[in-house]
Design an enzyme around this catalytic site. Structure first.
Site, mmCIF file in Angstrom:
data_model
loop_
_atom_site.group_PDB
_atom_site.id
_atom_site.type_symbol
_atom_site.label_atom_id
_atom_site.label_comp_id
_atom_site.label_asym_id
_atom_site.label_seq_id
_atom_site.Cartn_x
_atom_site.Cartn_y
_atom_site.Cartn_z
ATOM 1 N N TYR A 47 24.398 37.008 35.034
ATOM 2 C CA TYR A 47 25.498 36.654 35.110
ATOM 3 C C TYR A 47 25.053 35.598 33.735
ATOM 4 O O TYR A 47 24.451 35.276 33.391
ATOM 5 C CB TYR A 47 25.711 35.469 36.199
ATOM 6 C CG TYR A 47 25.155 36.122 37.802
ATOM 7 C CD1 TYR A 47 26.286 37.318 38.731
ATOM 8 C CD2 TYR A 47 23.933 36.419 38.290
ATOM 9 C CE1 TYR A 47 26.130 37.687 38.860
ATOM 10 C CE2 TYR A 47 24.567 37.140 39.626
ATOM 11 C CZ TYR A 47 24.999 37.826 39.850
ATOM 12 O OH TYR A 47 24.913 38.960 41.079
ATOM 13 N N ARG A 99 37.859 38.445 32.056
ATOM 14 C CA ARG A 99 36.574 38.141 32.784
ATOM 15 C C ARG A 99 36.034 39.532 33.223
ATOM 16 O O ARG A 99 36.672 39.853 34.090
ATOM 17 C CB ARG A 99 35.527 37.243 32.546
ATOM 18 C CG ARG A 99 35.656 36.682 34.291
ATOM 19 C CD ARG A 99 35.183 35.094 34.195
ATOM 20 N NE ARG A 99 33.417 35.741 35.005
ATOM 21 C CZ ARG A 99 32.520 36.527 35.981
ATOM 22 N NH1 ARG A 99 33.430 37.201 36.947
ATOM 23 N NH2 ARG A 99 31.653 36.606 35.613
ATOM 24 N N HIS A 155 31.032 30.201 45.544
ATOM 25 C CA HIS A 155 29.728 30.421 44.558
ATOM 26 C C HIS A 155 28.561 30.053 44.447
ATOM 27 O O HIS A 155 27.295 30.447 44.611
ATOM 28 C CB HIS A 155 30.336 29.948 42.660
ATOM 29 C CG HIS A 155 31.356 31.097 42.690
ATOM 30 N ND1 HIS A 155 33.180 30.641 42.966
ATOM 31 C CD2 HIS A 155 31.559 32.395 42.328
ATOM 32 C CE1 HIS A 155 34.276 31.809 42.551
ATOM 33 N NE2 HIS A 155 33.171 32.561 42.255
ATOM 34 N N ASN A 162 33.313 41.530 35.937
ATOM 35 C CA ASN A 162 32.845 42.148 36.815
ATOM 36 C C ASN A 162 32.207 42.886 37.521
ATOM 37 O O ASN A 162 32.856 44.497 37.339
ATOM 38 C CB ASN A 162 33.556 40.785 38.137
ATOM 39 C CG ASN A 162 31.251 40.922 39.378
ATOM 40 O OD1 ASN A 162 30.537 40.585 38.407
ATOM 41 N ND2 ASN A 162 31.694 39.951 40.220
ATOM 42 N N GLU A 168 35.528 44.624 38.319
ATOM 43 C CA GLU A 168 37.217 43.909 38.420
ATOM 44 C C GLU A 168 37.322 43.016 36.830
ATOM 45 O O GLU A 168 36.224 42.670 35.876
ATOM 46 C CB GLU A 168 36.443 42.689 39.028
ATOM 47 C CG GLU A 168 36.366 43.310 40.267
ATOM 48 C CD GLU A 168 35.801 42.288 41.272
ATOM 49 O OE1 GLU A 168 36.248 42.080 42.722
ATOM 50 O OE2 GLU A 168 35.556 41.084 40.920
ATOM 51 N N TYR A 180 22.523 40.625 46.216
ATOM 52 C CA TYR A 180 23.722 40.380 46.534
ATOM 53 C C TYR A 180 24.968 41.021 46.268
ATOM 54 O O TYR A 180 25.739 41.130 46.898
ATOM 55 C CB TYR A 180 23.412 38.677 45.492
ATOM 56 C CG TYR A 180 24.818 38.280 45.486
ATOM 57 C CD1 TYR A 180 25.425 37.487 46.751
ATOM 58 C CD2 TYR A 180 25.756 38.462 44.478
ATOM 59 C CE1 TYR A 180 26.733 36.492 46.061
ATOM 60 C CE2 TYR A 180 27.383 38.278 44.205
ATOM 61 C CZ TYR A 180 27.269 36.992 45.247
ATOM 62 O OH TYR A 180 29.139 36.834 45.599
#
Length: 329
Positions: A22, A211, A181, A213, A256, A307
């Protein structure tokens, strides 16, 4: 170039290296990013060959579950601001098919792709056929979340999200950015979410960043929200228990592209979330991508895999890539 080739050429492959952790990974928006297969990111709003199909899917989901659209009362001005900002962006990025004009207090909007010609008065709901976010999200493939900034924090107080990946906007609405989050592993202990929060708080009006994901999705479903888990939850098991030969067509890399824009009129922060899906067979058609995805999946820590909801599908994906991709074992 076939439609599949075009999809691959425009796909935002999310891994710049063989390991994924991350990070805030933000960069200025509106600049094309070259890949070994093509290029993506030259526009903030992406319209592609799936435009009409994905808009029909959004309409179907909203009709079945209107709670996918939420707008707390104090966010109505931000929703209008978001709609007008998106119209301006569309008109600037697609001038051949989108037009926005203002005459006195009346705005004129045209979307030739959908045969829409409409006039409205900013802030007057009686001049729109639907609430502002519902109206404009019926014309873009992106999901939208609006963050209010108050009390030294950001709050997810409005949005329209029909293509969530294993989360629920209806559950998150009204929460702070940090609360939303909360379940994400590592980002709190490593201060990533704090840095992201502070970055968003400092955004200036009309500034835009982006950004990426990613996750893995079975059978190319756009809507894998928690609301519809009974419909898609079993897909991970059937893929893991099914023939390896089917994995290349059933398992998709889901990226994404998230655009972050400070709205000038309301001061809200707008998240645009555009989802792209590419089956592993097409990922492996680009040898560098197939090899890198294998390495990323192999290295990914257990807590992050859990997750992301890929604990069941990671191993079949790796086995298929090892058999069909350019992977050195």
């Amino acid at each position: 170039m076939t439609s599949t080739d075009s999809r691959t050429a425009r796909f935002p492959f999310p891994f710049p290296r063989d390991q994924y952790r991350y990070s805030t990974n933000v960069e200025p928006a509106g600049n094309p990013t070259d890949t070994v297969a093509g290029s993506w990111g030259d526009t903030r709003i992406a319209i592609d060959d799936h435009y009409h199909r994905e808009l029909a899917e959004r309409e179907r989901i909203l009709t079945a579950d209107p709670s996918r659209h939420q707008c707390l009362p104090h966010m109505v001005p931000a929703a209008w601001d978001a709609m007008l900002t998106l119209m301006r962006t569309l008109a600037a990025e697609y001038p051949d098919t989108m037009t926005l004009e203002r005459r006195a207090n009346t705005w004129f909007w045209r979307n030739d792709l959908l045969g829409i010609e409409h006039s409205f008065v900013f802030g007057d709901l009686t001049t729109l056929p639907a609430p502002p976010l519902v109206y404009i999200c019926g014309q873009i493939q992106e999901d939208v979340v609006l963050l209010d900034q108050r009390e030294g924090a950001l709050w997810g107080d409005a949005g329209l999200v029909t293509f969530a990946a294993d989360w629920s906007f209806g559950f998150d609405v009204g929460m702070s950015f940090l609360e939303i989050h909360g379940p994400v592993p590592r980002i709190h202990t490593e201060k990533i979410i704090t840095r992201a929060h502070n970055f968003l708080m400092r955004l200036e009006p009309r500034q835009s960043y982006r950004r990426t994901n990613w996750t893995l999705t079975v059978d190319g479903k756009l809507d894998t929200s928690t609301e519809t888990y009974p419909e898609w939850g079993k897909d991970r098991r059937t893929l893991a228990d099914g023939p390896l030969a089917e994995v290349g067509d059933r398992l998709f890399l889901r990226t994404e592209v998230q655009h972050l824009i400070r709205l000038a009129h309301s001061g809200a922060v707008m998240f645009l979330i555009r989802t792209y899906l590419l089956p592993l067979r097409d990922v492996a058609s680009v040898p560098e991508w197939g090899a890198r995805l294998y390495k990323v999946l192999e290295d990914l820590p257990v807590d992050m895999a859990e997750y992301k909801g890929i604990s069941r599908t990671r191993e079949p994906g790796m086995r298929w890539l090892a058999a069909h991709g350019d992977v050195e074992l």
